[in-house]
Write an enzyme that holds these catalytic residues in place. Structure first.
Site, short mmCIF file in Angstrom:
data_model
loop_
_atom_site.label_atom_id
_atom_site.label_comp_id
_atom_site.label_asym_id
_atom_site.label_seq_id
_atom_site.Cartn_x
_atom_site.Cartn_y
_atom_site.Cartn_z
N ASN A 113 -13.70 65.69 119.70
CA ASN A 113 -13.84 66.89 120.53
C ASN A 113 -15.30 67.22 120.85
O ASN A 113 -15.57 67.98 121.79
CB ASN A 113 -13.18 68.11 119.87
CG ASN A 113 -11.66 68.08 119.81
OD1 ASN A 113 -11.05 68.63 118.89
ND2 ASN A 113 -11.01 67.44 120.78
N ASP A 173 -2.51 72.17 119.00
CA ASP A 173 -2.83 71.64 120.33
C ASP A 173 -2.16 72.45 121.43
O ASP A 173 -1.11 73.04 121.24
CB ASP A 173 -2.35 70.18 120.40
CG ASP A 173 -3.00 69.41 121.54
OD1 ASP A 173 -3.99 69.89 122.11
OD2 ASP A 173 -2.51 68.30 121.86
#
Ligand code: IPE
Ligand code: IPE
Ligand code: MG
Length: 256
Positions: free
Chosen positions: A76, A28
């Site tokens: 996502n 991330d």
């Protein structure tokens, strides 16, 4: 910057210790890395794929048997279409560019997730590399792609319910191993260490069942800056922990 000798000394120490067999990484912070440099988010993802390369190489060199990288979650898919398209292009590029090195190093490429949702441009090189590396045994590199832990648990529950409905399975005698055999990760060893970069302290739907006894490591480092050195630090931290699995410390010490 530390001298390279210091890094190789750390690498030797980590290598001599008990290695995690299976490391999972929530990669991330690509967007924030780019934004901090006035670049587009996509440039952050591109730099992040360099980290993927470096961390995979380092794991292979160390002798980590399984590495699972959270590359794209089911959630996502909800990002802006241009970002999703750019991520798919980068994935294809990664699969094409890394193909030779993966095959040369006896790495098996694997993928978990709702792969049918991926565009053909990713599925095609993915399935090809998966098939061509299926016999490799040195290390398994799993891409969690179009992946969600809850969705994986639902799929497993559905498959087990179906077997129960046909009488093949007795729901009263369901064991953890039956459940594990229904998960997408069924061929992988237990996850020992889960790393998340970028300062967030959550799992974001990654390996929910599998994380039950994993050691968690959080670092402020953004994924594009997470390289060999940071991986070694994470594993070294893991090596300093005592995994008790519900027992007492005294129970774990071998009797003299
Ligand atoms: C991780 O970086 C990559 C994916 C989730 C695909 P992000 O894109 O989430 O980066 P931040 O969290 O916005 O910085
Ligand atoms: C988790 O990162 C998913 C991947 C790294 C692929 P996100 O950036 O999507 O997670 P949240 O939204 O901050 O929880
Ligand atoms: Mg993020």
């Amino acid at each position: 910057m530390e001298a390279p000798q210091a890094q190789s000394a750390l690498e030797e120490r980590v290598k001599a210790g008990k290695l995690p067999r299976h490391v999972g990484i929530i990669m991330d912070g690509n967007g924030r890395w780019a934004e901090a440099r006035g670049k587009s988010r996509v440039e952050g993802h591109r730099e992040g794929s360099e980290s993927v390369r470096e961390v995979t190489r380092a794991c292979r060199r160390l002798g980590v048997k399984a590495l699972t990288l959270y590359a794209f979650s089911l959630q996502n898919w909800g990002r802006p279409a241009e970002e999703v398209a750019a991520l798919m292009d980068l994935l294809r590029e990664f699969l094409e560019k890394e193909r030779a090195e993966i095959l040369d190093n006896a790495i098996r490429l694997n993928a978990v997730g709702e792969l049918e949702k991926l565009p053909h441009l990713v599925r095609e090189p993915l399935e090809k590399l998966r098939a061509d590396s299926a016999h490799h045994r040195e290390m398994v590199l799993t891409l969690a792609l179009s992946y969600g832990g809850r969705e994986e648990l639902l799929a497993a529950a559905g498959a087990l319910a179906q077997r129960a409905a046909t009488g093949e399975l007795d729901p009263a005698r369901l064991k953890p191993s039956d459940f594990e055999a229904a998960l997408w990760t069924r061929e992988l060893p237990e996850v020992d260490l889960i790393i998340r970069t970028s300062g967030e302290r959550r799992l974001s739907n990654f390996l929910l069942w599998q994380a039950a006894y994993a050691e968690l490591y959080f670092t402020e480092t953004l994924w594009p800056d997470f390289r060999t050195r940071e991986l070694l630090e994470a594993i070294s931290d893991y090596q300093s922990r005592e995994r008790r699995f519900g027992l007492t410390s005294a129970q774990l010490k071998p009797r003299a």
